[in-house]
Scaffold this active site. Structure first.
Site, mmCIF file in Angstrom:
data_model
loop_
_atom_site.group_PDB
_atom_site.id
_atom_site.type_symbol
_atom_site.label_atom_id
_atom_site.label_comp_id
_atom_site.label_asym_id
_atom_site.label_seq_id
_atom_site.Cartn_x
_atom_site.Cartn_y
_atom_site.Cartn_z
ATOM 1 N N TYR A 172 -2.109 -11.936 15.267
ATOM 2 C CA TYR A 172 -2.122 -10.878 14.372
ATOM 3 C C TYR A 172 -3.355 -9.911 14.604
ATOM 4 O O TYR A 172 -3.276 -8.806 14.742
ATOM 5 C CB TYR A 172 -2.075 -11.142 12.984
ATOM 6 C CG TYR A 172 -2.261 -10.278 12.047
ATOM 7 C CD1 TYR A 172 -1.211 -9.352 11.961
ATOM 8 C CD2 TYR A 172 -3.372 -10.339 11.247
ATOM 9 C CE1 TYR A 172 -1.579 -8.343 10.882
ATOM 10 C CE2 TYR A 172 -3.659 -9.160 10.300
ATOM 11 C CZ TYR A 172 -2.625 -8.371 9.947
ATOM 12 O OH TYR A 172 -2.942 -7.195 9.072
ATOM 13 N N THR A 191 2.764 -8.250 9.308
ATOM 14 C CA THR A 191 1.832 -8.842 8.527
ATOM 15 C C THR A 191 1.640 -10.125 8.721
ATOM 16 O O THR A 191 1.061 -10.969 7.805
ATOM 17 C CB THR A 191 1.291 -8.266 7.162
ATOM 18 O OG1 THR A 191 2.792 -8.204 6.667
ATOM 19 C CG2 THR A 191 1.107 -6.748 7.634
ATOM 20 N N TRP A 219 -7.751 -8.646 2.773
ATOM 21 C CA TRP A 219 -7.333 -9.600 1.663
ATOM 22 C C TRP A 219 -6.446 -8.494 0.508
ATOM 23 O O TRP A 219 -6.907 -8.687 -0.549
ATOM 24 C CB TRP A 219 -8.656 -10.172 0.827
ATOM 25 C CG TRP A 219 -9.125 -11.236 1.570
ATOM 26 C CD1 TRP A 219 -9.285 -11.322 3.130
ATOM 27 C CD2 TRP A 219 -9.892 -12.528 1.088
ATOM 28 N NE1 TRP A 219 -9.967 -12.277 3.291
ATOM 29 C CE2 TRP A 219 -10.380 -12.944 2.348
ATOM 30 C CE3 TRP A 219 -10.442 -12.733 -0.238
ATOM 31 C CZ2 TRP A 219 -11.130 -14.169 2.080
ATOM 32 C CZ3 TRP A 219 -11.094 -13.995 -0.130
ATOM 33 C CH2 TRP A 219 -11.620 -14.717 0.855
ATOM 34 N N VAL A 224 0.791 -1.066 -0.191
ATOM 35 C CA VAL A 224 -0.059 0.072 0.220
ATOM 36 C C VAL A 224 0.853 1.262 -0.066
ATOM 37 O O VAL A 224 0.722 2.036 -0.760
ATOM 38 C CB VAL A 224 -0.868 0.028 1.177
ATOM 39 C CG1 VAL A 224 -1.753 1.374 1.273
ATOM 40 C CG2 VAL A 224 -1.856 -1.228 1.182
#
Length: 296
Positions: free
Chosen positions: A124, A61, A149, A12
């Site tokens: 997480y 992540t 996702w 991102v």
């Protein structure tokens, strides 16, 4: 206006480096310039920039590894995010942060709204919820965009994994009992820039639209159906180079990942649409555009 972008090299973050440019001067940090695993260094790093806006696009992540590294995951996704929020408030800067569908338990059968009770089932998910809570406790002008996702042309993600595997393996096995919304990093970055611009304009009028929002593409599917779309797109582009002839649907239990995944994690983006006057693309449309770039 000066924008501090944290996580410039992530999926991102890479896209945000492009979409945020029209809004002002973008100072983009990688891990070497701002290490979220060392929260004690965040304040001075932010002070050197003195930003008007902070966009945090970095996170721990590694979902499965977090089960054995929950302390590190919580430091990066929770403690450090709180330190970033404190620095933002001290500079009277807007903080924009990304969170995840993993804060929910996945037992719903309708899309989750922002006010649905979080109940993370994985380390997480707990670490990301800790970050959300830390921001809310610090206060100031902030927005959190939960997404799901995430995939893109860079980094490790489902689209790239399946596309690569289709050139090497005749048969794939993909989970078919988890439902969610594939969301392209490009989609997130494009919509973020528009939403941030609108939020800053309203802030000038004393009406900053802060709080929690769900930002994903529209629609829903399964990992198995998403994999089928990827392989079909690969076959249309690469023809006989694609070796995959079958994609076997399997259950979550058969996949046997260390970290539990939400069985249903579709997020309701109605509040985002209405607040910022935007129309999120359908996941299939967004995928076609991103995949075309992946092939270049």
């Amino acid at each position: 206006m000066k924008i501090l972008l944290v996580g410039r090299n992530g999926q991102v973050g890479w896209e945000l480096r492009r979409t945020l440019l029209p809004l002002g001067e973008v100072v983009a940090f990688d891990r070497e310039r701002l290490d979220m695993s060392r929260p004690e260094t965040i304040s001075s790093a932010v002070d050197r920039v003195s930003p008007d806006v902070i966009v945090n696009a970095t996170a721990y992540t590694a979902v499965d590894r977090a089960e054995t590294e929950e302390g590190l995951a919580t430091t990066v996704n929770g403690t450090a995010v709180g330190a970033l929020a404190e620095a933002a408030r001290r500079h009277q800067a807007v903080l924009l942060h990304y969170s995840t569908d993993y804060v929910f338990d996945g037992t719903a059968n309708v899309p989750y709204a922002e006010d649905a009770a979080p109940c993370p089932q994985s380390a997480y998910g707990r670490s990301k919820l800790a970050g959300e809570q830390a921001i809310a406790e610090v206060g100031g002008d902030w927005m959190v965009f939960r997404t799901s996702w995430v995939y893109g042309v860079r980094g490790r993600n489902f689209m790239r994994t399946i596309a690569g595997a289709s050139l090497e393996r005749e048969a794939l096995r993909v989970v078919a009992d988890q439902r969610g919304t594939p969301t392209a990093a490009r989609t997130i970055a494009d919509l973020t820039a528009h939403a941030l611009r609108e939020a800053l304009l309203r802030r000038r009028d004393g009406a900053f639209p802060g709080g929690m929002y769900h930002l994903t593409a529209r629609g829903e599917t399964t990992w198995h159906a998403f994999a089928e779309s990827i392989v079909e797109a690969m076959r249309a582009a690469r023809g006989d180079a694609v070796r995959t002839r079958s994609i076997e649907p399997i259950t979550t239990e058969q996949f046997a990942a260390p970290a539990p995944r939400p069985r249903y994690s579709v997020l309701d983006g109605t509040r985002f649409d209405h607040t910022f006057g935007l129309s999120r693309p359908d996941w299939k449309t967004a995928f076609e555009l991103v995949f075309a770039d992946y092939l270049v």
